[in-house]
Design a protein around this motif. Structure first.
Motif, PDB file in Angstrom:
ATOM      1  N   VAL A  25       0.842  -1.194   0.000  1.00 36.27           N
ATOM      2  CA  VAL A  25       0.000   0.000   0.000  1.00 36.27           C
ATOM      3  C   VAL A  25       0.879   1.245   0.000  1.00 36.27           C
ATOM      4  CG1 VAL A  25      -1.924   1.197   1.115  1.00 36.27           C
ATOM      5  CG2 VAL A  25      -1.705  -1.282   1.361  1.00 36.27           C
ATOM      6  N   MET A  26       0.807   2.031  -1.064  1.00 35.25           N
ATOM      7  CA  MET A  26       1.653   3.230  -1.148  1.00 35.25           C
ATOM      8  C   MET A  26       1.076   4.340  -0.261  1.00 35.25           C
ATOM      9  SD  MET A  26       3.431   2.426  -4.526  1.00 35.25           S
ATOM     10  CE  MET A  26       4.052   3.983  -4.890  1.00 35.25           C
ATOM     11  N   THR A  27      -0.206   4.679  -0.478  1.00 43.86           N
ATOM     12  CA  THR A  27      -0.799   5.756   0.319  1.00 43.86           C
ATOM     13  C   THR A  27      -2.263   5.480   0.636  1.00 43.86           C
ATOM     14  OG1 THR A  27      -1.387   6.938  -1.697  1.00 43.86           O
ATOM     15  CG2 THR A  27       0.631   7.632  -0.612  1.00 43.86           C
ATOM     16  N   SER A  28      -2.724   6.121   1.703  1.00 39.81           N
ATOM     17  CA  SER A  28      -4.149   6.132   2.053  1.00 39.81           C
ATOM     18  C   SER A  28      -4.615   7.578   1.998  1.00 39.81           C
ATOM     19  CB  SER A  28      -4.365   5.603   3.466  1.00 39.81           C
ATOM     20  OG  SER A  28      -4.007   4.248   3.540  1.00 39.81           O
ATOM     21  N   ASN A 118     -13.150  25.692  -4.712  1.00 39.41           N
ATOM     22  CA  ASN A 118     -13.833  25.690  -6.005  1.00 39.41           C
ATOM     23  C   ASN A 118     -13.336  24.588  -6.937  1.00 39.41           C
ATOM     24  OD1 ASN A 118     -15.811  27.657  -5.663  1.00 39.41           O
ATOM     25  ND2 ASN A 118     -14.352  29.312  -6.057  1.00 39.41           N
ATOM     26  N   GLU A 119     -13.383  23.374  -6.439  1.00 45.02           N
ATOM     27  CA  GLU A 119     -13.222  22.208  -7.313  1.00 45.02           C
ATOM     28  C   GLU A 119     -14.626  21.931  -7.838  1.00 45.02           C
ATOM     29  OE1 GLU A 119     -13.602  18.611  -7.468  1.00 45.02           O
ATOM     30  OE2 GLU A 119     -11.621  17.821  -7.949  1.00 45.02           O
ATOM     31  N   GLU A 120     -15.049  20.676  -7.908  1.00 44.91           N
ATOM     32  CA  GLU A 120     -16.446  20.428  -8.284  1.00 44.91           C
ATOM     33  C   GLU A 120     -17.361  20.926  -7.166  1.00 44.91           C
ATOM     34  OE1 GLU A 120     -17.683  16.552 -10.112  1.00 44.91           O
ATOM     35  OE2 GLU A 120     -18.880  16.495  -8.264  1.00 44.91           O
ATOM     36  N   ASP A 121     -16.847  20.860  -5.931  1.00 46.77           N
ATOM     37  CA  ASP A 121     -17.538  21.431  -4.776  1.00 46.77           C
ATOM     38  C   ASP A 121     -16.737  22.638  -4.290  1.00 46.77           C
ATOM     39  OD1 ASP A 121     -19.724  19.431  -4.272  1.00 46.77           O
ATOM     40  OD2 ASP A 121     -17.984  18.108  -4.293  1.00 46.77           O
ATOM     41  N   HIS A 122     -17.352  23.440  -3.416  1.00 44.86           N
ATOM     42  CA  HIS A 122     -16.633  24.618  -2.918  1.00 44.86           C
ATOM     43  C   HIS A 122     -15.336  24.238  -2.220  1.00 44.86           C
ATOM     44  CE1 HIS A 122     -20.822  26.644  -2.820  1.00 44.86           C
ATOM     45  NE2 HIS A 122     -20.231  26.852  -3.969  1.00 44.86           N
ATOM     46  N   PHE A 123     -15.400  23.147  -1.445  1.00 43.86           N
ATOM     47  CA  PHE A 123     -14.193  22.677  -0.759  1.00 43.86           C
ATOM     48  C   PHE A 123     -14.024  21.186  -0.970  1.00 43.86           C
ATOM     49  CE2 PHE A 123     -15.857  26.193   1.776  1.00 43.86           C
ATOM     50  CZ  PHE A 123     -14.775  27.051   1.754  1.00 43.86           C
ATOM     51  N   ARG A 124     -12.783  20.820  -1.239  1.00 48.68           N
ATOM     52  CA  ARG A 124     -12.420  19.416  -1.188  1.00 48.68           C
ATOM     53  C   ARG A 124     -11.267  19.356  -0.199  1.00 48.68           C
ATOM     54  NH1 ARG A 124     -13.959  16.015  -5.722  1.00 48.68           N
ATOM     55  NH2 ARG A 124     -16.199  16.339  -5.875  1.00 48.68           N
ATOM     56  N   ILE A 125     -11.527  18.714   0.952  1.00 46.23           N
ATOM     57  CA  ILE A 125     -10.505  18.628   1.996  1.00 46.23           C
ATOM     58  C   ILE A 125      -9.884  17.237   1.906  1.00 46.23           C
ATOM     59  CG2 ILE A 125     -10.077  18.833   4.480  1.00 46.23           C
ATOM     60  CD1 ILE A 125     -12.905  20.201   4.633  1.00 46.23           C
ATOM     61  N   GLN A 126      -8.566  17.180   1.692  1.00 47.47           N
ATOM     62  CA  GLN A 126      -7.925  15.891   1.485  1.00 47.47           C
ATOM     63  C   GLN A 126      -6.827  15.633   2.509  1.00 47.47           C
ATOM     64  OE1 GLN A 126      -6.283  13.959  -2.527  1.00 47.47           O
ATOM     65  NE2 GLN A 126      -4.763  15.211  -1.495  1.00 47.47           N
ATOM     66  N   GLY A 127      -6.768  14.422   3.019  1.00 48.17           N
ATOM     67  CA  GLY A 127      -5.693  14.012   3.929  1.00 48.17           C
ATOM     68  C   GLY A 127      -4.986  12.790   3.367  1.00 48.17           C
ATOM     69  N   ILE A 128      -3.643  12.769   3.414  1.00 48.09           N
ATOM     70  CA  ILE A 128      -2.881  11.626   2.895  1.00 48.09           C
ATOM     71  C   ILE A 128      -1.960  11.079   3.979  1.00 48.09           C
ATOM     72  CG2 ILE A 128      -1.442  10.774   0.999  1.00 48.09           C
ATOM     73  CD1 ILE A 128      -1.895  13.252  -0.520  1.00 48.09           C
ATOM     74  N   ARG A 129      -1.922   9.756   4.126  1.00 52.82           N
ATOM     75  CA  ARG A 129      -0.973   9.104   5.019  1.00 52.82           C
ATOM     76  C   ARG A 129      -0.279   7.981   4.262  1.00 52.82           C
ATOM     77  NH1 ARG A 129       0.945  11.984   7.399  1.00 52.82           N
ATOM     78  NH2 ARG A 129       1.831  10.592   8.930  1.00 52.82           N
ATOM     79  N   PRO A 130       0.961   7.651   4.665  1.00 53.74           N
ATOM     80  CA  PRO A 130       1.650   6.539   3.979  1.00 53.74           C
ATOM     81  C   PRO A 130       1.101   5.188   4.422  1.00 53.74           C
ATOM     82  CG  PRO A 130       3.029   7.408   5.746  1.00 53.74           C
ATOM     83  CD  PRO A 130       1.798   8.265   5.709  1.00 53.74           C
ATOM     84  N   GLY A 131       1.172   4.195   3.528  1.00 53.66           N
ATOM     85  CA  GLY A 131       0.740   2.838   3.857  1.00 53.66           C
ATOM     86  C   GLY A 131      -0.766   2.746   4.043  1.00 53.66           C
ATOM     87  N   ASN A 133      -3.591   3.280   6.121  1.00 54.69           N
ATOM     88  CA  ASN A 133      -3.925   4.022   7.332  1.00 54.69           C
ATOM     89  C   ASN A 133      -5.042   5.038   7.067  1.00 54.69           C
ATOM     90  OD1 ASN A 133      -3.766   4.684   9.965  1.00 54.69           O
ATOM     91  ND2 ASN A 133      -1.555   5.088   9.961  1.00 54.69           N
ATOM     92  N   LEU A 134      -6.160   4.514   6.583  1.00 47.78           N
ATOM     93  CA  LEU A 134      -7.284   5.389   6.266  1.00 47.78           C
ATOM     94  C   LEU A 134      -7.838   6.053   7.516  1.00 47.78           C
ATOM     95  CD1 LEU A 134      -9.242   3.275   3.632  1.00 47.78           C
ATOM     96  CD2 LEU A 134      -8.120   5.465   3.245  1.00 47.78           C
ATOM     97  N   ALA A 135      -7.822   5.334   8.630  1.00 50.02           N
ATOM     98  CA  ALA A 135      -8.376   5.890   9.859  1.00 50.02           C
ATOM     99  C   ALA A 135      -7.620   7.156  10.258  1.00 50.02           C
ATOM    100  CB  ALA A 135      -8.333   4.854  10.975  1.00 50.02           C
ATOM    101  N   SER A 136      -6.301   7.130  10.116  1.00 50.43           N
ATOM    102  CA  SER A 136      -5.540   8.325  10.508  1.00 50.43           C
ATOM    103  C   SER A 136      -5.684   9.440   9.468  1.00 50.43           C
ATOM    104  CB  SER A 136      -4.081   7.949  10.803  1.00 50.43           C
ATOM    105  OG  SER A 136      -3.199   8.545   9.913  1.00 50.43           O
ATOM    106  N   ILE A 235     -17.574   3.005   6.797  1.00 44.67           N
ATOM    107  CA  ILE A 235     -17.066   2.958   5.424  1.00 44.67           C
ATOM    108  C   ILE A 235     -15.570   2.659   5.451  1.00 44.67           C
ATOM    109  CG2 ILE A 235     -16.699   4.285   3.305  1.00 44.67           C
ATOM    110  CD1 ILE A 235     -19.212   5.923   4.014  1.00 44.67           C
ATOM    111  N   ILE A 236     -14.863   3.354   6.345  1.00 45.41           N
ATOM    112  CA  ILE A 236     -13.417   3.191   6.418  1.00 45.41           C
ATOM    113  C   ILE A 236     -13.031   1.796   6.892  1.00 45.41           C
ATOM    114  CG2 ILE A 236     -11.443   3.927   7.826  1.00 45.41           C
ATOM    115  CD1 ILE A 236     -12.378   6.802   7.245  1.00 45.41           C
ATOM    116  N   ALA A 237     -13.742   1.292   7.904  1.00 48.18           N
ATOM    117  CA  ALA A 237     -13.427  -0.042   8.413  1.00 48.18           C
ATOM    118  C   ALA A 237     -13.643  -1.092   7.331  1.00 48.18           C
ATOM    119  CB  ALA A 237     -14.284  -0.346   9.639  1.00 48.18           C
ATOM    120  N   GLN A 238     -14.702  -0.887   6.539  1.00 45.16           N
ATOM    121  CA  GLN A 238     -14.990  -1.862   5.487  1.00 45.16           C
ATOM    122  C   GLN A 238     -13.876  -1.867   4.431  1.00 45.16           C
ATOM    123  OE1 GLN A 238     -17.550  -1.010   2.391  1.00 45.16           O
ATOM    124  NE2 GLN A 238     -18.165  -3.128   2.008  1.00 45.16           N
ATOM    125  N   ILE A 239     -13.446  -0.687   3.995  1.00 48.16           N
ATOM    126  CA  ILE A 239     -12.388  -0.640   2.977  1.00 48.16           C
ATOM    127  C   ILE A 239     -11.098  -1.235   3.540  1.00 48.16           C
ATOM    128  CG2 ILE A 239     -11.050   0.826   1.420  1.00 48.16           C
ATOM    129  CD1 ILE A 239     -13.216   2.868   1.554  1.00 48.16           C
TER     130      ILE A 239
END
Lengths: 374, 184
Positions: A25-28, A118-131, A133-136, A235-239
């Motif tokens: 897994v490169m990134t979550s 101002n992407e498709e929505d007014h805000f797109r908030i994104q978080g990235i972690r290595p490996g 680790n979707l929960a984090s 959703i996160i636990a399932q993925i």
């Protein structure tokens, strides 16, 4: 605020490939779609309205505690190449980079959080972690989102949840995705059943840069499709559960390759290394596919002196916009291919190819079931 | 109940909103097939039962979002809403659409805490009107005429970069501005 050059000079921790299951897994990544009441969505608004929203919201976003000393840029001030560099680093989406005035991106100092305005929505908030680790990654965006909701009036409906431009994002507005490197499942022809199985439980499988892109370099992106009717942690636990299964399949396939097809594997990794180490013309596609083999070789200890992070950084450096940024000018495709080869040769100088290892106890002629790659 | 067309026993009951009025039609099995009702896509009572003049009226009376002017046919074409209020304007049939897309039709996840504490140092220096405590801003008035030539340039760029979705939107925007521009 941080300058663009500083942002690019300092790679984020998630680019250095160290996290749970980072051999596969490169990134979550987790992103939330959010909109403000009283403004049309960016796709249906006038430029004037987008600029008005940007002017009001940008300073609020920049003022978030997480964004202190971060990077913030209005797209009107950003060249095409620089925008593309941000896409290659997964800090902004391709769709967002295609827009210009009335759009901006704010990135935190650690490059773990980016907020597209101002992407498709007014805000797109994104978080990235290595490996894996979707929960984090969710914790990151959840915190920023909670701060932002205290400052801006979100468009929220008690029944429908967060209102988004596209009904496919309605509800949580959350898309959680992982980037997977699955060379052994591809080499052993098991990738299609895996993709089908993942698709059946409502997850989407895509290529490197999202929707409609090719799965180059054996890289696959898996994400949730449903956003309404389930809470974020579910959703996160399932993925994560599904991905753990995919990781196990990949690890088993790698062990089996090493066990039963040692010669074929050394041959593939050796050829990849040889071309990367000595070629003078490398297309993007060829480089990605060969680097995938080399990464597999490094993970299985078939090449010496090769850190996974060296390959992951190289994967970034040889992308078209990164090349043009370091050349400080636009390059023709031919120029890019030759510069890509030059950088790759230089970076791989210190690596010991699989040939320099003592030959294994391979049977003469090699295993009969070796797949023919021609 | 009898079929509205042929007097046989009705087995198919349809309800649809036409021109803001609820219309109910009862059909027997044969007539429902003849009218194409059982086909999953593209059936509208308007097409099946209204006269051409009534149909034209139905089209001009199509549902429009009061807040942003987005129309039902635009929604059908691009699959996206115009503004948050559109979810209220186009709520008819939304549940069915969402059921196909998602696990449910009701949000069960995070909810914004409207009483969220606003710390002064987190606010921008110039307190803007969109901070949480202020009432939501009124829908924006129609914009002043936009430079069409600029939009055309954007359109050309979108086409050259193969961003056809953007191009379609730009084209629609240009077309919507054209009559105003020529009347001046």
């Amino acid at each position: 605020m941080m300058r663009f050059a500083t942002l690019i000079k300092n790679p984020a921790d998630w680019m250095k490939g160290a996290g749970p299951h980072s051999e596969v897994v490169m990134t979550s990544r987790v992103r939330l779609a959010r909109n403000l009441r009283g403004f049309p969505f960016p796709g249906f608004s006038q430029e004037r309205q987008r600029i008005e929203l940007l002017e009001r919201a940008r300073s609020v976003v920049e003022g978030l505690p997480e964004m202190q000393d971060g990077y913030s840029e209005d797209y009107s001030d950003l060249s095409k190449i620089r925008k593309q560099v941000l896409v290659e680093r997964h800090l902004v989406s391709r769709e967002h980079a295609a827009r210009s005035s009335g759009c901006a991106v704010v990135v935190d100092r650690k490059q773990s959080i980016s907020i597209m305005i101002n992407e498709e929505d007014h805000f797109r908030i994104q978080g990235i972690r290595p490996g894996l680790n979707l929960a984090s990654a969710y914790e990151l965006v959840d915190r920023v989102d909670t701060e932002l909701e205290g400052l801006l009036p979100y468009a929220f409906d008690t029944k429908l949840g967060y209102l988004t431009a596209c009904p496919t994002n309605l509800g949580t507005g959350m898309r959680a995705s992982v980037m997977l490197h699955l060379p052994a499942l591809v080499l052993t022809d098991q990738i299609n059943p895996v993709i089908k199985a993942v698709g059946k439980i409502g997850l989407a499988v895509r290529g490197l840069y999202g929707e409609g892109t090719e799965a180059l370099g054996n890289l696959f992106r898996i994400s949730n499709q449903h956003t309404l009717g389930e809470a974020e942690p579910e959703i996160i636990a399932q993925i994560e559960k599904v991905i753990e299964g995919v990781v196990r399949s990949e690890v088993t396939a790698r062990a089996k390759l090493k066990e039963d097809h040692q010669t074929m594997l050394r041959d593939q990794v050796g050829r990849a290394f040889a071309i990367l180490r000595y070629a003078h013309i490398l297309t993007s596609k060829e480089a990605l596919n060969l680097l995938s083999m080399l990464r597999l070789g490094a993970d299985l200890d078939l090449v010496g002196n090769c850190d996974r992070s060296l390959i992951d950084m190289l994967l970034l450096e040889i992308q078209p916009a990164h090349l043009q940024l370091s050349a400080a000018r636009e390059l023709s495709p031919e120029e890019r291919d030759s510069m890509r080869a030059e950088i790759t040769r230089a970076r791989l100088q210190s690596i010991d190819g699989p040939g320099s290892f003592p030959p294994s106890q391979s049977t003469p002629g090699g295993p009969s079931s070796t797949p023919n790659d021609e | 109940m009898k079929c509205d067309v042929c007097e046989k026993e009705a087995t198919v009951f349809l309800t649809q909103i036409i021109n803001g009025q609820m219309t109910t039609v009862n059909l027997c099995e044969d007539c429902s097939k003849a009218k194409g009702v059982t086909e999953e896509t593209g059936f509208g009572l308007a097409e099946a039962f209204l006269s051409p003049s009534q149909r034209a009226e139905a089209e001009t009376m199509e549902v429009v979002c009061d807040a942003c002017g987005f129309t039902a046919s635009q929604l059908k074409k691009i699959g996206r809403m115009g503004c948050p209020e559109c979810y209220t304007a186009f709520r008819e049939g939304l549940d069915g659409l969402l059921r196909n897309m998602h696990k449910g039709t009701r949000h069960v996840g995070k909810r914004p805490n409207r009483k969220g504490i606003v710390t002064p140092q987190m606010l921008p220096r110039q307190r803007s009107s969109i901070v949480a405590e202020s009432p939501p801003p009124a829908p924006l008035p129609p914009s002043p005429p936009v430079d069409v030539s600029k939009l055309r340039a954007e359109l050309d760029l979108a086409v050259s970069e193969e961003r056809y979705e953007d191009a379609a939107k730009l084209k629609a925007e240009i077309e919507s501005l054209q009559p105003k521009a020529s009347s001046k």
